[in-house]
Write a protein that holds these residues in place. Structure first.
Motif, mmCIF file in Angstrom:
data_model
loop_
_atom_site.group_PDB
_atom_site.id
_atom_site.type_symbol
_atom_site.label_atom_id
_atom_site.label_comp_id
_atom_site.label_asym_id
_atom_site.label_seq_id
_atom_site.Cartn_x
_atom_site.Cartn_y
_atom_site.Cartn_z
ATOM 1 N N ILE A 1 0.815 -1.204 0.000
ATOM 2 C CA ILE A 1 0.000 0.000 0.000
ATOM 3 C C ILE A 1 0.855 1.264 0.000
ATOM 4 N N VAL A 2 2.086 1.171 0.486
ATOM 5 C CA VAL A 2 2.963 2.345 0.488
ATOM 6 C C VAL A 2 3.375 2.699 -0.937
ATOM 7 N N LEU A 3 3.793 1.698 -1.691
ATOM 8 C CA LEU A 3 4.187 1.940 -3.078
ATOM 9 C C LEU A 3 2.990 2.445 -3.881
ATOM 10 N N GLU A 4 1.834 1.896 -3.602
ATOM 11 C CA GLU A 4 0.621 2.341 -4.289
ATOM 12 C C GLU A 4 0.343 3.813 -4.005
ATOM 13 N N ALA A 5 0.510 4.229 -2.746
ATOM 14 C CA ALA A 5 0.292 5.625 -2.383
ATOM 15 C C ALA A 5 1.316 6.542 -3.045
ATOM 16 N N ALA A 6 2.562 6.100 -3.125
ATOM 17 C CA ALA A 6 3.630 6.912 -3.711
ATOM 18 C C ALA A 6 3.439 7.124 -5.204
ATOM 19 N N GLU A 7 2.761 6.208 -5.857
ATOM 20 C CA GLU A 7 2.596 6.285 -7.310
ATOM 21 C C GLU A 7 1.209 6.767 -7.715
ATOM 22 N N ALA A 8 0.368 7.070 -6.737
ATOM 23 C CA ALA A 8 -0.995 7.510 -7.034
ATOM 24 C C ALA A 8 -1.069 9.034 -6.987
ATOM 25 N N GLY A 9 -1.850 9.608 -7.885
ATOM 26 C CA GLY A 9 -2.095 11.048 -7.835
ATOM 27 C C GLY A 9 -0.832 11.864 -7.966
ATOM 28 N N LEU A 10 -0.718 12.923 -7.166
ATOM 29 C CA LEU A 10 0.445 13.800 -7.189
ATOM 30 C C LEU A 10 1.638 13.087 -6.560
ATOM 31 N N GLN A 11 2.780 13.187 -7.209
ATOM 32 C CA GLN A 11 3.958 12.433 -6.781
ATOM 33 C C GLN A 11 5.106 13.358 -6.410
ATOM 34 N N VAL A 12 5.963 12.878 -5.511
ATOM 35 C CA VAL A 12 7.192 13.566 -5.137
ATOM 36 C C VAL A 12 8.337 12.558 -5.196
ATOM 37 N N ARG A 13 9.476 13.006 -5.713
ATOM 38 C CA ARG A 13 10.669 12.162 -5.801
ATOM 39 C C ARG A 13 11.893 13.010 -5.471
ATOM 40 N N GLN A 14 12.998 12.316 -5.220
ATOM 41 C CA GLN A 14 14.266 13.012 -5.029
ATOM 42 C C GLN A 14 14.959 13.183 -6.370
ATOM 43 N N GLN A 15 15.536 14.351 -6.579
ATOM 44 C CA GLN A 15 16.283 14.602 -7.803
ATOM 45 C C GLN A 15 17.625 13.855 -7.761
ATOM 46 N N PRO A 16 18.143 13.447 -8.918
ATOM 47 C CA PRO A 16 19.446 12.748 -8.949
ATOM 48 C C PRO A 16 20.570 13.630 -8.417
ATOM 49 N N HIS A 17 21.533 13.001 -7.794
ATOM 50 C CA HIS A 17 22.778 13.650 -7.357
ATOM 51 C C HIS A 17 22.521 14.787 -6.369
ATOM 52 N N THR A 18 21.569 14.595 -5.467
ATOM 53 C CA THR A 18 21.241 15.655 -4.509
ATOM 54 C C THR A 18 21.389 15.186 -3.060
ATOM 55 N N GLU A 19 22.130 14.119 -2.845
ATOM 56 C CA GLU A 19 22.274 13.594 -1.482
ATOM 57 C C GLU A 19 22.852 14.645 -0.531
ATOM 58 N N ALA A 20 23.852 15.393 -1.004
ATOM 59 C CA ALA A 20 24.485 16.395 -0.141
ATOM 60 C C ALA A 20 23.514 17.522 0.197
ATOM 61 N N PHE A 21 22.663 17.899 -0.764
ATOM 62 C CA PHE A 21 21.671 18.948 -0.499
ATOM 63 C C PHE A 21 20.687 18.494 0.571
ATOM 64 N N LEU A 22 20.246 17.239 0.475
ATOM 65 C CA LEU A 22 19.313 16.719 1.466
ATOM 66 C C LEU A 22 19.955 16.713 2.851
ATOM 67 N N GLN A 23 21.184 16.222 2.930
ATOM 68 C CA GLN A 23 21.859 16.168 4.230
ATOM 69 C C GLN A 23 22.028 17.566 4.823
ATOM 70 N N SER A 24 22.379 18.530 3.962
ATOM 71 C CA SER A 24 22.557 19.904 4.432
ATOM 72 C C SER A 24 21.244 20.495 4.936
ATOM 73 N N PHE A 25 20.158 20.154 4.275
ATOM 74 C CA PHE A 25 18.850 20.691 4.652
ATOM 75 C C PHE A 25 18.504 20.313 6.088
ATOM 76 N N PHE A 26 18.887 19.110 6.506
ATOM 77 C CA PHE A 26 18.535 18.620 7.845
ATOM 78 C C PHE A 26 19.688 18.759 8.840
ATOM 79 N N ASN A 27 20.678 19.599 8.543
ATOM 80 C CA ASN A 27 21.863 19.624 9.399
ATOM 81 C C ASN A 27 21.626 20.272 10.754
ATOM 82 N N GLN A 28 20.487 20.944 10.952
ATOM 83 C CA GLN A 28 20.203 21.524 12.259
ATOM 84 C C GLN A 28 19.686 20.493 13.255
ATOM 85 N N LEU A 29 19.364 19.300 12.770
ATOM 86 C CA LEU A 29 18.901 18.234 13.665
ATOM 87 C C LEU A 29 20.098 17.599 14.376
#
Length: 581
Positions: A24-52
């Motif tokens: 059901i999780v995969l079904e939800a991820a592929e239904a309706g409006l979708q969000v994904r991570q852009q390629p080669h953005t691991e460092a951006f993601l890590q930086s975004f959460f660096n205050q945690l």
């Protein structure tokens, strides 16, 4: 069909769990409006959460724009509660808004809880997230592996059930990267603007510090020394009045408790439970002049009923409340739109009264926004990707509604001239309009076309007098590649040619006054957008264009723009800035 469509949407938003499936999780991820991570953005993601704290790896995050879709926020509290019950990992609430103090106040007002809060004031999320609709519009739920710099999975936050959250807790298969076409901001014509004369009367607004003052939503109403506007994050109509060159706060205009429950038909204890969990929303929209002694506010109020013994059905009921000019007296509430229509959807974000009728926007129920491809493709009356949709069928954009019984009186207006070539259907079609006496003036917001008709000739296109505020060269509209059909990509392709948008319109016996947003963003915040005022002579069609002073020139935060009318019935452009106490 319109009521059925809304019902299905609201139930799925608030109550429905996906049907049982292998995943059901995969079904939800592929239904309706979708969000994904852009390629080669691991460092951006890590930086975004660096205050945690460094100890935080796996986390669950809700990302949203405060008050951008108030009804969609109903699941934020419930989702957080279920995550704390069924997963060992922390929760993060990502609030995307340029002023963190205002966003914090909004979250506190709505009791939004999380283990950690991130206030994204400069849209850093866009460095690593991609949305198939082109931008962040509604809340999404994300499962993140911070150490790996990966979005494991994401979906719209529609699935606030124990069974789904348990399944999400055990889901650790990272979805593929994706870069969907991004809705790009369109810069204003700066060289052109520097040649224009400035215009606009500045109106300082004095609102108590305990109130939220964010930005004007929709168009404000300034008439006879009274200012009414919808503050986006306050989610209320502020009423102010001229006082020594400052617009001074008088009161809020809101649906009272009896009006809030006008369309509620569930046991009281259920209703109180929904209120406590912030799952019902009372959403004010646009203020408008109702008659010589009253104003009105279009509203979305909850319609609730028992679907069965264990389920509550919820939809937004289109209505409007009426008040005296003081914002307090002469109270009444009226249902705004017809109950059903199998072919058209009527919106109430923008309402005006024309004699004994209410004017509303309308659009044909079709895809890709409403139906799946196989439900409308090949049906020429519904298929916006075939020429016969435009050539053989009338596609109105406005309707007049009987105030007495809510029935449709007439449909009128037409799609923008570029819709046929660009295959955009009803996208970019929400008309802006005003009424005076027995006349209505309405504008196609992105094409620059304005029409004036009378009460008796609404459905006669040839009877309308036509004007133009700006021109879009026909050759700039390029037919899309057929491979883009039945997606939202046709909209993205044409949007770059639509630099200007008419956002408000007023008129009198001699002139048409237009408020125009110059340059387009997905959010259109007044303090980050350039605005023009265009005045058109009804007699000659001559056009005079002026620019409002930009915030960087005044050093003030502009929260809204409008076209006002003073006690002598003189119309004028104005802009609002908060008083710093």
């Amino acid at each position: 069909m319109s009521r059925q469509f809304l019902l299905i949407f609201i139930i799925s938003l608030a109550l429905v769990t996906p049907v049982s499936s292998k995943d059901i999780v995969l079904e939800a991820a592929e239904a309706g409006l979708q969000v994904r991570q852009q390629p080669h953005t691991e460092a951006f993601l890590q930086s975004f959460f660096n205050q945690l704290p460094q100890s935080v790896d796996t986390l669950y995050a809700t990302i949203f724009r405060p008050a951008h879709c108030p009804r969609c926020e109903a699941t934020i509290t419930k989702t957080h509660t279920l995550l704390k019950e069924h997963t060992p990992h922390p929760t993060v609430l990502i609030s995307v808004y340029p002023d963190s103090a205002i966003a914090k106040k909004y979250n506190s007002t709505h009791s939004f809880q999380a283990d950690y809060h991130i206030y994204d004031t400069d849209e850093r999320f866009a460095d690593f997230l991609s949305f198939d609709c082109g931008h962040l519009h509604i809340p999404y739920l994300l499962k993140i592996s911070r150490n790996a710099g990966r979005l494991i999975v994401g979906m719209t936050e529609d699935y606030a059930t124990s069974s789904f959250i348990k399944a999400l807790s055990g889901f650790n298969t990272q979805l593929d990267y994706a870069s969907f076409p991004k809705a790009q901001p369109i810069t204003p014509s700066s060289e052109y603007q520097t040649m224009l004369k400035e215009t606009g009367r500045r109106r300082f607004v004095n609102i108590p510090p305990e109130e939220i003052v964010s930005e004007v939503m929709y168009s404000p109403l300034l008439t006879d020394g009274h200012l009414y506007f919808n503050d986006k994050l306050a989610m209320t109509i502020y009423h102010l009045q001229d006082s020594a060159d400052v617009m001074t706060f008088r009161n809020r205009i809101e649906a009272d408790k009896s009006e809030q429950t006008e369309f509620v038909d569930i046991p009281e204890h259920h209703y109180q439970g929904l209120l406590k969990r912030d799952e019902v929303k009372f959403i004010p929209l646009q203020p408008f002049r109702y008659d010589s002694t009253h104003i009105a506010v279009s509203y979305s109020l909850p319609r609730l009923w028992m679907e069965d013994s264990t389920s509550i059905a919820y939809m937004n009921e289109a209505c409007f409340i009426v008040r005296g000019m003081d914002g307090l007296s002469g109270r009444s509430i009226k249902q705004a739109l017809p109950d059903t229509d199998d072919d058209f959807f009527y919106t109430h974000f923008y309402l005006k009264k024309l004699k004994d009728k209410l004017i509303v926007n309308c659009e044909r129920l079709t895809g890709p926004a409403v139906y799946e491809k196989d439900e409308y493709a090949g049906n020429p009356e519904m298929d916006q990707f075939v020429d016969s949709f435009y050539d053989d069928f009338r596609q109105p954009v406005l309707a007049s509604v009987n105030l007495g019984d809510g029935k449709i009186h007439q449909q009128f207006g037409k799609l923008p001239f570029f819709a046929r070539t660009a295959k955009t259907g009803y996208s970019f079609s929400n008309a802006v309009f005003d009424t005076r006496g027995d006349e209505i003036a309405y504008a196609s917001p992105y094409s620059g076309e304005i029409f004036i008709s009378t009460y008796d000739t609404l459905d006669c296109d040839d009877c309308a007098r036509k004007y133009s505020a700006f021109n879009i060269p026909a050759e700039s509209i390029i037919a899309p590649d057929p491979s883009l059909y039945y997606t939202f990509n046709c909209e993205h392709q044409v949007k770059s040619s639509l630099r200007k948008q008419i956002v408000d319109l007023k008129f009198n016996s001699s002139d048409i006054f237009l408020l125009i947003r110059d340059g387009q963003t997905n959010i259109g915040r007044p303090f980050a957008t350039d605005y023009l005022c265009v005045i058109i002579s009804r007699l000659t069609g001559d056009v005079a264009t002026y620019r409002f002073p930009a915030g960087k020139e005044t050093g003030l935060r502009t929260i809204g723009y409008g076209i006002g009318e003073d006690n002598d019935n003189e119309m004028f452009p104005y802009y609002c800035c908060p008083v710093k106490l």
